[in-house]
Design an enzyme around this catalytic site. Structure first.
Site, PDB file in Angstrom:
ATOM      1  N   LYS A 123      28.864  47.903   3.245  1.00  0.00           N
ATOM      2  CA  LYS A 123      29.320  47.886   4.633  1.00  0.00           C
ATOM      3  C   LYS A 123      30.766  48.348   4.650  1.00  0.00           C
ATOM      4  O   LYS A 123      31.504  48.125   3.673  1.00  0.00           O
ATOM      5  CB  LYS A 123      29.239  46.465   5.219  1.00  0.00           C
ATOM      6  CG  LYS A 123      29.171  46.450   6.721  1.00  0.00           C
ATOM      7  CD  LYS A 123      27.772  46.761   7.212  1.00  0.00           C
ATOM      8  CE  LYS A 123      27.695  46.849   8.719  1.00  0.00           C
ATOM      9  NZ  LYS A 123      26.307  46.991   9.176  1.00  0.00           N
ATOM     10  N   ASN A 238      21.062  49.406  23.862  1.00  0.00           N
ATOM     11  CA  ASN A 238      20.252  50.346  23.084  1.00  0.00           C
ATOM     12  C   ASN A 238      18.974  49.689  22.568  1.00  0.00           C
ATOM     13  O   ASN A 238      17.862  50.159  22.818  1.00  0.00           O
ATOM     14  CB  ASN A 238      21.125  50.881  21.937  1.00  0.00           C
ATOM     15  CG  ASN A 238      20.380  51.866  21.061  1.00  0.00           C
ATOM     16  OD1 ASN A 238      19.341  52.393  21.460  1.00  0.00           O
ATOM     17  ND2 ASN A 238      20.888  52.099  19.871  1.00  0.00           N
ATOM     18  N   GLY A 240      17.590  46.481  23.235  1.00  0.00           N
ATOM     19  CA  GLY A 240      16.772  45.755  24.212  1.00  0.00           C
ATOM     20  C   GLY A 240      16.021  46.669  25.169  1.00  0.00           C
ATOM     21  O   GLY A 240      14.818  46.475  25.419  1.00  0.00           O
TER      22      GLY A 240
HETATM   23  P1  NAD Z   1      24.493  47.510  22.961  1.00  0.00           P
HETATM   24  O1  NAD Z   1      25.959  47.365  23.084  1.00  0.00           O
HETATM   25  O2  NAD Z   1      23.859  48.810  23.300  1.00  0.00           O
HETATM   26  O3  NAD Z   1      23.757  46.404  23.883  1.00  0.00           O
HETATM   27  C1  NAD Z   1      24.129  45.063  23.928  1.00  0.00           C
HETATM   28  C2  NAD Z   1      23.539  44.442  25.175  1.00  0.00           C
HETATM   29  O4  NAD Z   1      23.855  43.059  25.197  1.00  0.00           O
HETATM   30  C3  NAD Z   1      24.100  45.007  26.479  1.00  0.00           C
HETATM   31  O5  NAD Z   1      23.047  45.140  27.417  1.00  0.00           O
HETATM   32  C4  NAD Z   1      25.056  43.924  26.968  1.00  0.00           C
HETATM   33  O6  NAD Z   1      25.176  43.897  28.374  1.00  0.00           O
HETATM   34  C5  NAD Z   1      24.322  42.708  26.479  1.00  0.00           C
HETATM   35  N1  NAD Z   1      25.172  41.535  26.391  1.00  0.00           N
HETATM   36  C6  NAD Z   1      26.474  41.424  26.039  1.00  0.00           C
HETATM   37  N2  NAD Z   1      26.870  40.150  26.175  1.00  0.00           N
HETATM   38  C7  NAD Z   1      25.791  39.450  26.597  1.00  0.00           C
HETATM   39  C8  NAD Z   1      25.570  38.111  26.914  1.00  0.00           C
HETATM   40  N3  NAD Z   1      26.540  37.203  26.832  1.00  0.00           N
HETATM   41  N4  NAD Z   1      24.333  37.738  27.273  1.00  0.00           N
HETATM   42  C9  NAD Z   1      23.335  38.654  27.370  1.00  0.00           C
HETATM   43  N5  NAD Z   1      23.491  39.937  27.099  1.00  0.00           N
HETATM   44  C10 NAD Z   1      24.709  40.325  26.723  1.00  0.00           C
HETATM   45  O7  NAD Z   1      24.124  47.046  21.482  1.00  0.00           O
HETATM   46  P2  NAD Z   1      22.796  47.339  20.666  1.00  0.00           P
HETATM   47  O8  NAD Z   1      23.005  48.533  19.796  1.00  0.00           O
HETATM   48  O9  NAD Z   1      21.634  47.277  21.571  1.00  0.00           O
HETATM   49  O10 NAD Z   1      22.793  46.080  19.674  1.00  0.00           O
HETATM   50  C11 NAD Z   1      22.348  44.791  20.095  1.00  0.00           C
HETATM   51  C12 NAD Z   1      22.196  43.900  18.871  1.00  0.00           C
HETATM   52  O11 NAD Z   1      21.291  44.506  17.949  1.00  0.00           O
HETATM   53  C13 NAD Z   1      23.471  43.638  18.073  1.00  0.00           C
HETATM   54  O12 NAD Z   1      23.381  42.336  17.522  1.00  0.00           O
HETATM   55  C14 NAD Z   1      23.387  44.643  16.937  1.00  0.00           C
HETATM   56  O13 NAD Z   1      24.126  44.231  15.798  1.00  0.00           O
HETATM   57  C15 NAD Z   1      21.896  44.604  16.675  1.00  0.00           C
HETATM   58  N6  NAD Z   1      21.397  45.784  15.968  1.00  0.00           N
HETATM   59  C16 NAD Z   1      21.484  47.025  16.527  1.00  0.00           C
HETATM   60  C17 NAD Z   1      20.973  48.122  15.839  1.00  0.00           C
HETATM   61  C18 NAD Z   1      20.995  49.489  16.461  1.00  0.00           C
HETATM   62  O14 NAD Z   1      20.375  50.408  15.877  1.00  0.00           O
HETATM   63  N7  NAD Z   1      21.619  49.702  17.611  1.00  0.00           N
HETATM   64  C19 NAD Z   1      20.406  47.963  14.558  1.00  0.00           C
HETATM   65  C20 NAD Z   1      20.327  46.674  14.006  1.00  0.00           C
HETATM   66  C21 NAD Z   1      20.816  45.587  14.732  1.00  0.00           C
END
Ligand code: NAD
Length: 434
Positions: A123, A238, A240
């Site tokens: 990382k 992204n 969700g």
């Molecule tokens: P993102 O920034 O695109 O989306 C995050 C979402 O969470 C947004 O809709 C935001 O409004 C919402 N959010 C923020 N605070 C919140 C709260 N208090 N309550 C409810 N919702 C809230 O991020 P992402 O890329 O979708 O990543 C989300 C999670 O998935 C993170 O934990 C990330 O580490 C994990 N993750 C992402 C990937 C990837 O490929 N993008 C891969 C592995 C893990």
């Protein structure tokens, strides 16, 4: 190496940071110890795995837009490469700390091992606030970091990828710097690149696709019919939003609730995911969608649904709400959304939880496909990427499920055990040199 851990240190994971959160490195060591003990693996393996192979600190001078030089601090931690080159993202964040990067590097070792990818774990991180920096400053910082770690990365050494606040643009700059220094274009040094320079089709929604695939596998184990199974999703970014689309369109499930940082919406009859996406794009939040019931971010976790997908923050399912979770399946899109105490409660209640290192590993799996395509200088179709991803996710889900059944442990412990076993088996076979 700054921190030498031993088993007694690991078992007392009580150090907390300034925000009262448990130190991630202490958490990672505790999980490692638990897995090692459950497997009956020797303490020598614990000793070797409880320190990263290499921990690099770099100082990065950058000429800012105002003409002044600012020095940023960066890290690259390479935890283990017994099974293949180091692999893991690069995070830009004001609160990045060495213990966080170390923990994330160890979790990458487990994630790649659970998916049986020929990789280890690493990382990177830079302490910076990209939101307050210009594009030119971010480019200079990214390129200087790429230069600073150029000796220790490479297509057969360590292959970085995007993480928090980094994306395809940063990856393109890193590929460019590495290629210039090595005298030839080298797409396989990095993944998560733009398509034009060797990125993979299917990469952008691969994490969500993985989340959906394992949720469907879990439903099969519990004899829950996929058609119209009800899903609640916390976080509509992204991961969700794409998970909602895939679960609805490819699996016929009904998305009854979604939320973002402003709150959530719920509809017993099911939400029209396309409409929710358009609304989020239009107003920046799902909460303004007309005709849906409002629900809070806390309540979405305990909403009436068959499947729950936490896809926002860590530490949201805790001992305070785990008793009230109504879903029978949890597929962890986010990293670390469930606390250890909540894990125990959910397991006792018979809820089938697919842990983050398995559920959200679709991204690193398609990163692996991108690397393979890069090494071979060819491009697969999206259908090929998606079908290979499904094969990997289903196989890994069943490997973890089998470990759960044979050792009578929860799914998270089973995933950790499977990963630790795969890594330690290779370490034992390869032996110590000299
Ligand atoms: P993102 O920034 O695109 O989306 C995050 C979402 O969470 C947004 O809709 C935001 O409004 C919402 N959010 C923020 N605070 C919140 C709260 N208090 N309550 C409810 N919702 C809230 O991020 P992402 O890329 O979708 O990543 C989300 C999670 O998935 C993170 O934990 C990330 O580490 C994990 N993750 C992402 C990937 C990837 O490929 N993008 C891969 C592995 C893990």
């Amino acid at each position: 190496m700054s921190l030498r851990a031993n088993s007694s240190e690991a078992s007392s994971a009580s150090k907390r940071n300034a925000n009262g959160q448990e130190d991630p490195w202490e958490v990672a060591l505790t999980q490692l110890k638990k897995g090692i003990d459950a497997l009956g693996v020797s303490n020598e393996i614990y000793e070797m795995l409880s320190v990263p192979n290499r921990e690099v600190h770099v100082e990065l001078p950058v000429k800012m837009d105002n003409g002044k030089i600012k020095v940023f601090h960066g890290y690259r931690v390479q935890h283990n490469n017994a099974r293949g080159p180091y692999k893991g993202g690069i995070r830009f964040h004001p609160q990045v700390s060495i213990n966080e990067v170390k923990a994330l590097s160890m979790w990458m070792t487990w994630k790649t091992a659970v998916l049986d990818l020929p990789y280890g774990g690493a990382k990177g991180g830079i302490v910076c606030d990209p939101k307050s920096m210009s594009n030119v400053e971010i480019e200079s910082l990214t390129r200087r970091y790429a230069y600073a770690i150029s000796d220790i990365i490479g297509p057969y050494k360590d292959i970085p990828a995007p993480d928090v606040y980094t994306g395809p643009k940063n990856m393109a700059w890193i590929m460019d710097v590495y290629s210039i220094l090595n005298g030839h274009p080298e797409p396989a040094v990095i993944t998560g690149k733009p398509l034009e320079i060797g990125g993979s089709l299917g990469r952008s929604d691969s994490t969500s696709r993985g989340v959906a695939i394992v949720a469907a596998e879990a439903a099969k184990k519990l004899n829950i019919k996929l058609k119209d199974a009800r899903v609640a999703i916390q976080g509509f970014g992204n991961v969700g939003s794409n998970a909602a689309l895939i679960l609805r369109k490819d699996y016929g499930m009904k998305i009854v609730g979604v939320s973002d940082s402003k709150g959530g919406i719920y509809s017993r009859e099911g939400l029209d995911v396309d409409k929710v996406m358009k609304e989020k794009e239009r107003s920046g939040t799902v909460t303004s969608l007309a005709g849906a019931e409002k629900i809070s971010n806390e309540d979405i976790l305990t909403a009436d649904a068959d499947v729950l997908v936490p896809a926002a923050l860590e530490g949201v399912i805790t001992d305070r709400n785990a008793e009230k979770v109504r879903a029978k399946i949890i597929s962890e899109g986010a990293n670390g959304p469930t606390t250890p105490e909540a894990d125990r409660i959910l397991h006792e209640r018979g809820i089938l939880l697919v842990p983050d290192i398995l559920a959200n590993a679709g991204g690193v799996t398609v990163s692996y496909f991108e690397w393979v395509q890069g090494l071979q200088r060819l491009q697969w179709t999206e259908e090929e990427v998606n079908s290979r991803l499904a094969e990997k996710m289903v196989k890994s889900f069943n490997d973890v499920y089998e470990m759960r059944q044979s050792h009578k442990v929860d799914m998270r412990t089973a995933a950790d055990m499977l990963a630790i076993k795969r890594v330690s088996d290779v370490m034992v076979i390869r032996g110590i040199w000299p």
